[in-house]
Design an enzyme around this catalytic site. Sequence first.
Site, mmCIF file in Angstrom:
data_model
loop_
_atom_site.group_PDB
_atom_site.id
_atom_site.type_symbol
_atom_site.label_atom_id
_atom_site.label_comp_id
_atom_site.label_asym_id
_atom_site.label_seq_id
_atom_site.Cartn_x
_atom_site.Cartn_y
_atom_site.Cartn_z
ATOM 1 N N GLN A 194 -0.316 -12.715 6.234
ATOM 2 C CA GLN A 194 -1.415 -11.935 6.788
ATOM 3 C C GLN A 194 -2.725 -12.700 6.645
ATOM 4 O OE1 GLN A 194 -0.143 -7.641 5.224
ATOM 5 N NE2 GLN A 194 -1.764 -7.584 6.770
ATOM 6 N N GLU A 198 -6.439 -11.867 6.845
ATOM 7 C CA GLU A 198 -7.247 -10.649 6.849
ATOM 8 C C GLU A 198 -8.490 -10.761 5.971
ATOM 9 O OE1 GLU A 198 -4.788 -7.462 5.419
ATOM 10 O OE2 GLU A 198 -3.865 -8.690 3.869
ATOM 11 N N HIS A 255 0.809 -1.219 0.000
ATOM 12 C CA HIS A 255 0.000 0.000 0.000
ATOM 13 C C HIS A 255 0.842 1.269 0.000
ATOM 14 C CE1 HIS A 255 -3.726 -2.145 0.368
ATOM 15 N NE2 HIS A 255 -3.382 -2.708 1.521
#
Length: 270
Positions: free
Chosen positions: A164, A166, A62
Site C-alpha cells: 500500500q 498511502e 483495521h
Amino acid sequence: MTRTMSDPTPQTTTVQNPRLRLLNKLRAGEFPVLTFMAIPSVRMAQIVSLTGLDGIVVDAEHGHIGDDAMHNSVSAIASLGISPVIRVRGPAHDILKRALDTGAHGIMVPQVNNADEARQVVASAKFPPQGLRGQGSAFPAIAHGLTTPEYMKSANETIITMLQIETKAGVENVDEIAAVPGVDLLFIGPNDLAQSLLGYTPARGDEPEFVAAVDKIIAAARKHGKWCGRMTNDGAASKEGRKRYDMVSMTGDTKAIQNWYIAELAVARS
C-alpha cells in the site's frame, strides 16, 4: 536473500492453478473486484464469497481479525473458489509468516514508505533461496488446492505481494518501491493518502497534490511492469477504475451492512 529480476513472478509464472482466481484474472486482464472483510466470522466470509466477488481482503490491520479468524476466514473463502488476501497489520517477519501460513493467495502490507521496507516484505514473503520464509505448516497448501511439496514449488511465483502506498514518503519513494523485485502490485489507500498529503480525509478527488500523487503511483507501477489497484466506495467508482487500474477493492462488509440499513430505514420512515 532477495529475489532477482530473473526469478518467476506472478506476472511471468507458467504455473496453472484454477484455484487462484485473483491471479488468473489479473494475468488475463479481466479486472478483478475484491472487497474488505473486517468482521471475524466464517459465516460472513461465506456470505460475502457467494456474491460473485473475485477476492476478499481479510483485514487484520483495521478489522476485528485475530489469528483464529484469519485462518478460518481464509479457509472458508478459498473453499468457495474465491481468493483470500490478508491485509496484515505491519511488515514484521512473524506477522507476514503467520498470514501466509493461512493459505492466503496474496498479502497486502500497509504504509510502505521506501524500498528498504519493500525488500523486507519480499524477503519475508518468499521461501529460500529468494527469501527467508520458513516452512512448517500443512495449512497453506490446502487453500491452493495443492500438496505441500507442490505448494513449496509454486508459492514464490503465485502469491501476490501487494504494497500500500498511502503516505507522503511512500509517494516520494514510489519509483524505487515499484522497482523492487518481488513487489507485484501497488495498492492506493486513498483515505490515509489524503490524510498524509492534505491533512484531511476523504479527499474530494480534485486536489492537485492528491491527483499528482495518484498519477505518480500509477506511473511507477506501469514503468516497472507491476499491477496497480485501489480502494473504491461503490460500483460506479469501481467501474470508472477500469480505465486506470488492474483491480479494485470495493468498500467492505461493515460499510455495506450499514449503508443498506441506512438507506432502507430512510425509506421505511419516509
